[in-house]
Write a protein that holds these residues in place. Structure first.
Motif, short mmCIF file in Angstrom:
data_model
loop_
_atom_site.label_atom_id
_atom_site.label_comp_id
_atom_site.label_asym_id
_atom_site.label_seq_id
_atom_site.Cartn_x
_atom_site.Cartn_y
_atom_site.Cartn_z
N MET A 118 4.59 -5.24 3.38
CA MET A 118 4.09 -4.51 2.27
C MET A 118 4.12 -2.91 2.50
O MET A 118 4.70 -2.04 1.81
CB MET A 118 3.02 -4.94 1.48
CG MET A 118 2.66 -4.00 0.36
SD MET A 118 3.63 -4.23 -1.13
CE MET A 118 3.52 -6.38 -1.40
N LEU A 153 6.71 -0.27 0.71
CA LEU A 153 6.16 0.88 0.02
C LEU A 153 6.37 2.16 0.70
O LEU A 153 6.26 3.37 -0.03
CB LEU A 153 4.64 0.66 -0.59
CG LEU A 153 4.45 -0.40 -1.43
CD1 LEU A 153 3.00 -0.55 -1.76
CD2 LEU A 153 5.06 0.03 -2.82
N LYS A 182 -2.17 0.98 3.29
CA LYS A 182 -2.91 0.70 2.08
C LYS A 182 -4.10 1.89 1.82
O LYS A 182 -4.26 2.56 2.83
CB LYS A 182 -3.85 -0.55 2.52
CG LYS A 182 -4.83 -1.23 1.40
CD LYS A 182 -5.39 -2.49 2.12
CE LYS A 182 -6.13 -3.15 0.89
NZ LYS A 182 -6.58 -4.21 1.18
N GLY A 224 6.08 1.77 -6.36
CA GLY A 224 5.07 0.66 -6.81
C GLY A 224 3.71 1.05 -6.14
O GLY A 224 3.31 1.87 -5.31
N TYR A 225 2.77 0.25 -6.66
CA TYR A 225 1.19 0.51 -5.97
C TYR A 225 0.59 -0.77 -5.73
O TYR A 225 0.98 -1.90 -6.48
CB TYR A 225 0.33 1.16 -7.18
CG TYR A 225 0.69 2.33 -7.46
CD1 TYR A 225 0.22 3.62 -6.47
CD2 TYR A 225 1.44 2.99 -8.47
CE1 TYR A 225 0.60 4.85 -7.12
CE2 TYR A 225 1.74 4.11 -8.79
CZ TYR A 225 1.36 5.21 -7.79
OH TYR A 225 1.77 6.58 -8.18
N ARG A 226 -0.07 -0.89 -4.52
CA ARG A 226 -0.69 -2.28 -4.34
C ARG A 226 -1.73 -2.73 -5.69
O ARG A 226 -2.30 -1.75 -6.05
CB ARG A 226 -1.58 -2.09 -3.17
CG ARG A 226 -0.70 -1.94 -2.04
CD ARG A 226 -1.56 -1.73 -0.57
NE ARG A 226 -0.81 -1.49 0.49
CZ ARG A 226 -0.45 -2.12 1.53
NH1 ARG A 226 -0.90 -3.41 1.29
NH2 ARG A 226 0.31 -1.95 2.59
N ASN A 227 -1.86 -3.88 -5.94
CA ASN A 227 -2.89 -4.43 -6.64
C ASN A 227 -3.43 -5.63 -6.45
O ASN A 227 -3.46 -6.64 -6.97
CB ASN A 227 -1.80 -4.67 -8.24
CG ASN A 227 -2.62 -4.94 -9.46
OD1 ASN A 227 -3.77 -4.54 -9.54
ND2 ASN A 227 -2.06 -5.46 -10.24
N ARG A 238 -0.39 -7.96 -3.88
CA ARG A 238 0.65 -8.06 -5.18
C ARG A 238 0.89 -6.27 -5.03
O ARG A 238 0.13 -5.65 -4.69
CB ARG A 238 -0.34 -8.25 -6.39
CG ARG A 238 -0.51 -9.67 -6.70
CD ARG A 238 -1.10 -10.29 -7.84
NE ARG A 238 -2.31 -9.42 -8.25
CZ ARG A 238 -3.00 -9.49 -9.21
NH1 ARG A 238 -2.95 -10.50 -10.08
NH2 ARG A 238 -3.72 -8.54 -9.55
N VAL A 239 2.00 -6.05 -6.09
CA VAL A 239 2.45 -4.81 -6.31
C VAL A 239 2.62 -4.59 -7.66
O VAL A 239 3.04 -5.52 -8.30
CB VAL A 239 3.74 -4.44 -5.64
CG1 VAL A 239 4.21 -3.09 -5.69
CG2 VAL A 239 3.48 -4.73 -3.88
N LEU A 295 6.79 -1.55 -10.46
CA LEU A 295 8.01 -1.61 -9.50
C LEU A 295 9.12 -1.66 -10.58
O LEU A 295 9.01 -2.28 -11.68
CB LEU A 295 7.99 -2.70 -8.66
CG LEU A 295 6.99 -2.68 -7.53
CD1 LEU A 295 7.04 -3.99 -6.72
CD2 LEU A 295 7.46 -1.48 -6.62
#
Length: 95
Positions: free
Chosen positions: A39, A43, A47, A59-62, A83-84, A87
């Protein structure tokens, strides 16, 4: 005269059970780390890092999705899939 240990088979079973549990834990940790690294590579940032350039991956981490089960010969290992959000294309892990 030697005495025979009555619980000999039990102690072997306990040892191998603990060894298998330890191996499953290490495999789970390794797979989880691989997913996190994948990940981060996709990206282009670690993190909790913010985007530096506006042209970076949008995208952003979710958090994490549902726990997934991975079954192997030692047993089943549960892995949390990152999760992202935001995107343009869907992220699919190579793992």
């Amino acid at each position: 005269m030697k005495e025979k240990h009555i619980g000999e088979n039990e102690s072997k079973g306990i040892f191998y059970g603990e060894l298998e549990e330890f191996a499953r834990g290490k495999i789970r940790e390794h797979l989880q780390d691989l997913l996190e690294q994948e990940m981060s590579e996709w990206l282009g940032r670690e993190k909790s890092e913010r985007k530096i350039h506006p042209l970076e991956q949008p995208g952003y981490r979710n958090g994490y999705g549902k726990t997934r089960r991975f079954t192997m010969s030692l047993g089943t290992v549960e892995i949390r899939r990152p999760r992202v959000r935001s995107l343009d294309e869907r992220f699919e892990s190579r793992i």
